[in-house]
Design a protein around this motif. Structure first.
Motif, PDB file in Angstrom:
ATOM      1  N   ILE A 192      37.515  53.751  44.285  1.00  0.00           N
ATOM      2  CA  ILE A 192      38.344  52.927  44.851  1.00  0.00           C
ATOM      3  C   ILE A 192      38.203  51.403  44.332  1.00  0.00           C
ATOM      4  O   ILE A 192      37.021  50.921  44.292  1.00  0.00           O
ATOM      5  CB  ILE A 192      38.520  52.931  46.388  1.00  0.00           C
ATOM      6  CG1 ILE A 192      38.538  54.388  46.856  1.00  0.00           C
ATOM      7  CG2 ILE A 192      39.490  51.999  46.936  1.00  0.00           C
ATOM      8  CD1 ILE A 192      40.037  54.749  46.683  1.00  0.00           C
ATOM      9  N   GLU A 193      39.423  51.013  43.688  1.00  0.00           N
ATOM     10  CA  GLU A 193      39.316  49.411  43.296  1.00  0.00           C
ATOM     11  C   GLU A 193      39.981  48.454  44.331  1.00  0.00           C
ATOM     12  O   GLU A 193      41.002  48.569  44.621  1.00  0.00           O
ATOM     13  CB  GLU A 193      39.737  49.294  41.961  1.00  0.00           C
ATOM     14  CG  GLU A 193      39.651  47.910  41.391  1.00  0.00           C
ATOM     15  CD  GLU A 193      40.259  47.581  40.140  1.00  0.00           C
ATOM     16  OE1 GLU A 193      39.231  47.354  39.018  1.00  0.00           O
ATOM     17  OE2 GLU A 193      41.383  47.647  40.104  1.00  0.00           O
ATOM     18  N   ALA A 194      39.147  47.477  44.801  1.00  0.00           N
ATOM     19  CA  ALA A 194      39.774  46.417  45.664  1.00  0.00           C
ATOM     20  C   ALA A 194      40.409  45.428  44.816  1.00  0.00           C
ATOM     21  O   ALA A 194      39.615  44.958  44.034  1.00  0.00           O
ATOM     22  CB  ALA A 194      38.787  45.856  46.779  1.00  0.00           C
ATOM     23  N   ARG A 195      41.481  44.948  44.881  1.00  0.00           N
ATOM     24  CA  ARG A 195      42.267  43.918  43.895  1.00  0.00           C
ATOM     25  C   ARG A 195      42.846  42.663  44.873  1.00  0.00           C
ATOM     26  O   ARG A 195      43.759  43.072  45.876  1.00  0.00           O
ATOM     27  CB  ARG A 195      43.416  44.779  43.222  1.00  0.00           C
ATOM     28  CG  ARG A 195      42.823  45.954  42.286  1.00  0.00           C
ATOM     29  CD  ARG A 195      43.822  46.502  41.522  1.00  0.00           C
ATOM     30  NE  ARG A 195      43.502  47.546  40.682  1.00  0.00           N
ATOM     31  CZ  ARG A 195      44.386  48.484  39.988  1.00  0.00           C
ATOM     32  NH1 ARG A 195      45.789  48.453  40.430  1.00  0.00           N
ATOM     33  NH2 ARG A 195      43.758  49.400  39.272  1.00  0.00           N
ATOM     34  N   LEU A 196      42.708  41.735  44.551  1.00  0.00           N
ATOM     35  CA  LEU A 196      43.469  40.327  44.925  1.00  0.00           C
ATOM     36  C   LEU A 196      44.634  40.142  43.810  1.00  0.00           C
ATOM     37  O   LEU A 196      44.385  40.294  42.756  1.00  0.00           O
ATOM     38  CB  LEU A 196      42.592  39.427  45.045  1.00  0.00           C
ATOM     39  CG  LEU A 196      41.365  39.496  46.221  1.00  0.00           C
ATOM     40  CD1 LEU A 196      40.502  38.469  46.298  1.00  0.00           C
ATOM     41  CD2 LEU A 196      41.932  39.694  47.581  1.00  0.00           C
ATOM     42  N   GLN A 197      45.613  39.634  44.458  1.00  0.00           N
ATOM     43  CA  GLN A 197      46.649  39.058  43.598  1.00  0.00           C
ATOM     44  C   GLN A 197      46.042  37.956  42.518  1.00  0.00           C
ATOM     45  O   GLN A 197      46.787  37.935  41.506  1.00  0.00           O
ATOM     46  CB  GLN A 197      47.804  38.510  44.362  1.00  0.00           C
ATOM     47  CG  GLN A 197      49.054  38.551  43.594  1.00  0.00           C
ATOM     48  CD  GLN A 197      50.148  37.674  44.334  1.00  0.00           C
ATOM     49  OE1 GLN A 197      50.116  36.504  44.964  1.00  0.00           O
ATOM     50  NE2 GLN A 197      51.348  38.524  44.717  1.00  0.00           N
ATOM     51  N   SER A 198      45.028  37.379  42.855  1.00  0.00           N
ATOM     52  CA  SER A 198      44.525  36.158  41.912  1.00  0.00           C
ATOM     53  C   SER A 198      43.942  36.716  40.982  1.00  0.00           C
ATOM     54  O   SER A 198      43.373  35.992  39.959  1.00  0.00           O
ATOM     55  CB  SER A 198      43.590  35.341  42.633  1.00  0.00           C
ATOM     56  OG  SER A 198      42.638  36.054  43.477  1.00  0.00           O
ATOM     57  N   GLY A 199      43.645  38.176  40.682  1.00  0.00           N
ATOM     58  CA  GLY A 199      42.982  38.707  39.666  1.00  0.00           C
ATOM     59  C   GLY A 199      41.596  39.529  39.984  1.00  0.00           C
ATOM     60  O   GLY A 199      41.037  40.116  39.069  1.00  0.00           O
ATOM     61  N   GLN A 200      40.931  38.939  40.834  1.00  0.00           N
ATOM     62  CA  GLN A 200      39.687  39.206  41.119  1.00  0.00           C
ATOM     63  C   GLN A 200      39.601  40.775  41.623  1.00  0.00           C
ATOM     64  O   GLN A 200      40.674  41.302  42.393  1.00  0.00           O
ATOM     65  CB  GLN A 200      38.917  38.348  42.247  1.00  0.00           C
ATOM     66  CG  GLN A 200      38.648  36.965  41.495  1.00  0.00           C
ATOM     67  CD  GLN A 200      39.563  36.117  42.344  1.00  0.00           C
ATOM     68  OE1 GLN A 200      40.727  36.470  42.541  1.00  0.00           O
ATOM     69  NE2 GLN A 200      39.283  34.979  42.641  1.00  0.00           N
ATOM     70  N   ALA A 201      38.622  41.538  41.178  1.00  0.00           N
ATOM     71  CA  ALA A 201      38.637  43.196  41.803  1.00  0.00           C
ATOM     72  C   ALA A 201      37.243  43.667  41.849  1.00  0.00           C
ATOM     73  O   ALA A 201      36.342  42.859  40.839  1.00  0.00           O
ATOM     74  CB  ALA A 201      39.411  43.701  40.723  1.00  0.00           C
ATOM     75  N   ALA A 202      36.828  44.527  42.339  1.00  0.00           N
ATOM     76  CA  ALA A 202      35.456  45.341  42.371  1.00  0.00           C
ATOM     77  C   ALA A 202      35.837  46.692  42.725  1.00  0.00           C
ATOM     78  O   ALA A 202      36.795  47.004  43.585  1.00  0.00           O
ATOM     79  CB  ALA A 202      34.617  44.658  43.359  1.00  0.00           C
ATOM     80  N   SER A 203      34.897  47.546  42.185  1.00  0.00           N
ATOM     81  CA  SER A 203      35.218  49.290  42.493  1.00  0.00           C
ATOM     82  C   SER A 203      33.949  49.630  43.312  1.00  0.00           C
ATOM     83  O   SER A 203      32.834  48.940  43.015  1.00  0.00           O
ATOM     84  CB  SER A 203      35.531  49.951  41.163  1.00  0.00           C
ATOM     85  OG  SER A 203      36.512  49.497  40.453  1.00  0.00           O
TER      86      SER A 203
END
Length: 227
Positions: A192-203
């Motif tokens: 699962i990838e957590a994504r913010l609208q600002s572009g940051q993400a982590a899986s």
């Protein structure tokens, strides 16, 4: 089957004498060393998660008759999440008695949060199957201890904290996207990838979408706070 000396000492630490010691042995067996004659702890983990959930739901429900569902839910989530299970596992030295394959041992499997949390749930199931609900409930309440009464201070899970972080900066709530699925149908592993609208993400990868989402949120929070 007879428990090894280390396993017997572990049984003493959790306060349960097994009538069927093979249940504890299975609970401590990771998939990396399992075989047809040596089953791993995945099925026990599934059951233990449900037993833990019932015990915590009952404990919270009885502790404060005035609590609303909205107050109970985050407290419950904090008590049953994988991080909490792993913390309890460390306190009782569960990692020391885990049965792991060579590659998993070399990669630090005895310290991995996911392995410890899964094994803790499996141990709960082993006690439940060996002696029934009451002894397993007593063990859980004893091992979780003050966490149950002090959970208010740590009731927010990683997904909640990440959403609050986004809201404080005028961003919409984070999105959680399934980017991968591996393994057989009866034991899938999700990415699962957590994504913010600002572009940051982590899986993150875990055996349930819930755990993978929480771990991804936690990873993203770490990177945001370190930035």
């Amino acid at each position: 089957m007879k428990l090894s000396a280390d396993q017997a000492q572990f049984a003493g630490r959790i306060g349960h004498e097994f009538g069927r010691p093979e249940l504890l042995v299975q609970a401590l067996t990771h998939g990396s060393i399992s075989s047809a004659s040596r089953p791993d702890n995945q099925r026990l983990e599934f059951l233990g998660d449900r037993v833990l959930g019932l015990v915590m739901a009952e404990a919270l429900f009885m502790a404060d008759p005035t609590s609303t569902e909205g107050q109970l839910a985050p407290q419950f989530n904090a008590l049953v999440r994988k991080e909490t299970c792993a913390a309890v596992a460390r306190e009782i030295g569960l990692g020391d008695v885990l049965r792991l394959g060579r590659s998993e041992m070399k990669s630090g499997g005895r310290r991995k949060e996911a392995l410890l949390g899964d094994a803790m749930e499996a141990v709960i199931a082993a006690v439940y199957l060996d002696a029934g609900f009451a002894p397993s409930r007593d063990m859980i309440l004893r091992l979780w201890g003050e966490r149950i009464t002090t959970v208010e201070a740590d009731a927010r899970d990683a997904k909640t904290m990440l959403q609050e972080w986004a809201q404080a900066r005028g961003l919409p709530p984070p999105a959680y996207v399934e980017t991968g699925r591996e393994g057989p149908d009866h034991a899938p592993v999700f990415t699962i990838e957590a994504r913010l609208q600002s572009g940051q993400a982590a899986s993150a990868r875990a055996k349930s979408k819930r755990d993978a989402s929480q771990q991804a949120a936690q990873s993203l929070l770490h990177s945001l706070n370190g930035a």
